[in-house]
Design a protein around this motif. Structure first.
Motif, short mmCIF file in Angstrom:
data_model
loop_
_atom_site.label_atom_id
_atom_site.label_comp_id
_atom_site.label_asym_id
_atom_site.label_seq_id
_atom_site.Cartn_x
_atom_site.Cartn_y
_atom_site.Cartn_z
N TYR A 70 -7.10 20.35 -16.13
CA TYR A 70 -6.81 18.94 -16.41
C TYR A 70 -5.49 18.52 -15.76
O TYR A 70 -4.98 17.43 -16.04
N ALA A 71 -4.93 19.37 -14.89
CA ALA A 71 -3.63 19.06 -14.28
C ALA A 71 -3.67 17.75 -13.51
O ALA A 71 -2.70 16.98 -13.52
N ALA B 272 -1.28 17.60 -21.88
CA ALA B 272 -0.68 17.91 -23.18
C ALA B 272 -1.62 17.56 -24.32
O ALA B 272 -1.73 18.28 -25.32
N MET B 273 -2.34 16.43 -24.16
CA MET B 273 -3.30 16.04 -25.20
C MET B 273 -4.41 17.07 -25.31
O MET B 273 -4.84 17.43 -26.42
N VAL B 274 -4.91 17.56 -24.18
CA VAL B 274 -5.98 18.56 -24.20
C VAL B 274 -5.50 19.85 -24.85
O VAL B 274 -6.25 20.49 -25.60
N GLU B 275 -4.26 20.21 -24.60
CA GLU B 275 -3.69 21.41 -25.24
C GLU B 275 -3.62 21.23 -26.75
O GLU B 275 -4.01 22.12 -27.52
N ARG B 276 -3.17 20.08 -27.21
CA ARG B 276 -3.11 19.81 -28.66
C ARG B 276 -4.52 19.73 -29.24
O ARG B 276 -4.77 20.20 -30.35
N ARG B 277 -5.43 19.13 -28.48
CA ARG B 277 -6.81 18.95 -28.95
C ARG B 277 -7.47 20.29 -29.26
O ARG B 277 -8.25 20.41 -30.21
N SER B 278 -7.18 21.31 -28.45
CA SER B 278 -7.83 22.61 -28.63
C SER B 278 -7.47 23.25 -29.97
O SER B 278 -8.16 24.17 -30.41
N ARG B 279 -6.41 22.77 -30.61
CA ARG B 279 -6.00 23.31 -31.92
C ARG B 279 -6.38 22.39 -33.08
O ARG B 279 -6.14 22.72 -34.23
N ASN C 216 0.40 14.72 -16.82
CA ASN C 216 1.04 15.54 -17.86
C ASN C 216 0.63 15.12 -19.26
O ASN C 216 0.42 15.96 -20.14
N ASP C 217 0.52 13.82 -19.50
CA ASP C 217 0.17 13.35 -20.85
C ASP C 217 -1.22 13.81 -21.24
O ASP C 217 -1.44 14.27 -22.37
N ALA C 218 -2.18 13.70 -20.32
CA ALA C 218 -3.55 14.12 -20.63
C ALA C 218 -3.62 15.62 -20.82
O ALA C 218 -4.31 16.11 -21.73
#
Length: 356
Positions: free
Chosen positions: A287-288, A296-303, A292-294
Motif C-alpha cells: 500500500y506504499a 498507516a491506516m492499513v497497519e492500524r486496520r490489521s489490528r 503514508n496516511d493510507a
C-alpha cells in the motif's frame, strides 16, 4: 449490453409522459437467450431452459423488492434485506430484473483501489455481512439445512446498488459516506439439493468443472478431474464465500494473486488448494503507493477487532474438511454477533474458533 455463455443482457429505461427517458425512474435489464448456436451449449433446448428457470426460481423466492437503505457502519442492527437480486417478470427464456448502474463488487473495489481509498475495517465487515446474508438467503434454508447451491460464487456475482439521493447545495454527497447494498445474482449454475428419505441428511452431488478460470474461489473438492470427482455439498459455496471475504480484506485482490495472472501457475494453485493451503493477505508495504496516511491506516486496520474477527471467519470457511466448515447460516450468525460487539466498541475480536 453483453453476451454470456447462455444469455444476452439488454438494458431498458422507462419513458416519461412526453416520451423522453425519465432519469428519475429505475432502469431494468432484460435477460434473454443468446441467438444462434454456442460451441459449449449447443442449440437452445430443455437444458438451457432449465438453467434459466432455476435462476429465476431462486431470485423469485429469495429476492426482496428493491428498496435501498444505505448501510451505515455505525448502525445497529444492519438494515435487513435479503441481499438477493429480485426478478420482476419471467417467461420461458426471458426475465426482467433491476439494473445495477454501479456494476459489481469487483468494480466497486477496483474503483476504491484506483482512488487509493482502502476500506476501513468496519466497512469491510459490513460488506462481508451483506455477502454472507445473500448466500444464506440464496441457499433457501429449510429446517436448518440448505436446499440450494449457488455453485459459482465470485465477486462478479454481487451487484452493487447505491441509494440515489440528490446532494444538497453546499453539502457533500451522502453516497460518499455510506456503503452500497450488495445483491447476489446469477443462479443458473446452481442446483437444488435433495435429502435422504432414510437419514434426512442432505445428499451430496458431483459436478465436473472442466474450466478452472474461476478456480480462485473453488473448493478443494471441486478441483478434481472429471474422472475422479469428490462428493460436493452446499459447503462449496461456503468455501467460495471465504474467497469473497479475502477479496474484501485485501481491498480487491483475488486469492493467490501473488502467484500471477489467472493462467499463470494454474496447476500450482490447484495443488495448494487441494492440499489445504490458504493464501496470505497483502503486506502493508503493497500500500506504499497509496501514501503514508493510507499505509498507516492499513497497519492500524490489521489490528482492529472487526478485521481480526472477519479474518477468523474467513479461515473457518476455508477448512479443508467440509464437515468442519460452518454453514452459511452459521457464518451469518457469527458475523451478526460480532457486529453487535464491534459497533458497541469491543476492544477485542470476537472468538470464532470454537463456534459453528
Amino acid at each position: 449490453m453483453t453476451d454470456g455463455g447462455v444469455r444476452s443482457v439488454w438494458m431498458m429505461t422507462q419513458l416519461g409522459h412526453s416520451g423522453d427517458i425519465d432519469a428519475t425512474r429505475n432502469k431494468f435489464v432484460v435477460k434473454t437467450n443468446r441467438r444462434g448456436y454456442h460451441e459449449q451449449w449447443g442449440k437452445w433446448g430443455p437444458a438451457v431452459l432449465e438453467r434459466m428457470r432455476h435462476d429465476v426460481m431462486v431470485s423469485e423466492r429469495a429476492g426482496d423488492p428493491l428498496v435501498l437503505e444505505a448501510p451505515s457502519v455505525e448502525r445497529r442492527p444492519m438494515p435487513t434485506h435479503s441481499n438477493v437480486l429480485p426478478v420482476y417478470r419471467y417467461c420461458a427464456f426471458t426475465s426482467v430484473a433491476p439494473f445495477a448502474e454501479e456494476g459489481t463488487l469487483l468494480n466497486y473495489l477496483h474503483d476504491r483501489r484506483a482512488g487509493r481509498s482502502p476500506l476501513s475495517a468496519k466497512e469491510q465487515y459490513a460488506l462481508a455481512l451483506q455477502a454472507a446474508r445473500g448466500l444464506r438467503r440464496a441457499q433457501l434454508f429449510l429446517g436448518g439445512k440448505a436446499t440450494n447451491v449457488h455453485g459459482d460464487l465470485t465477486p462478479q456475482q454481487y451487484l452493487v446498488f447505491e441509494k440515489k439521493k440528490r446532494p444538497q447545495r453546499g453539502k457533500e454527497d451522502d453516497r460518499k459516506k455510506s456503503l452500497p447494498t450488495l445483491l447476489l445474482n446469477d443462479f443458473n449454475q446452481g442446483a437444488f439439493l435433495t435429502r435422504s428419505s432414510r437419514t434426512n441428511e442432505t445428499c451430496p452431488f458431483r459436478k465436473c468443472h472442466d474450466n478452472h478460470r474461476f478456480m480462485f474461489y473453488r473448493s478443494p473438492e471441486e478441483l478434481r478431474r472429471c474422472d475422479d470427482l469428490a462428493d460436493q455439498t452446499d459447503a462449496i459455496d461456503v468455501f467460495a464465500l471465504g474467497g469473497i471475504l479475502y477479496y474484501l480484506l485485501s481491498d480487491g485482490h483475488r486469492p493467490w494473486y501473488h502467484l500471477g495472472s489467472a493462467s499463470a501457475n494454474l496447476e500450482e494453485r490447484i495443488r495448494l488448494i487441494r492440499k489445504g493451503e490458504t493464501p496470505r493477505l497483502p503486506p502493508v508495504r503493497e500500500y506504499a503507493s497509496y501514501g503514508n496516511d493510507a499505509s498507516a491506516m492499513v497497519e492500524r486496520r490489521s489490528r482492529h477487532p472487526a478485521f481480526v474477527t472477519l479474518k477468523g471467519v474467513m479461515e473457518k470457511c476455508w477448512a479443508l474438511r467440509t464437515e468442519e466448515r460452518p454453514s452459511a447460516e452459521e457464518v451469518v450468525r457469527l458475523l451478526e454477533e460480532g457486529w453487535r460487539s464491534i459497533v458497541e466498541g469491543a476492544s477485542k475480536p470476537v472468538n470464532v474458533t470454537s463456534r459453528g
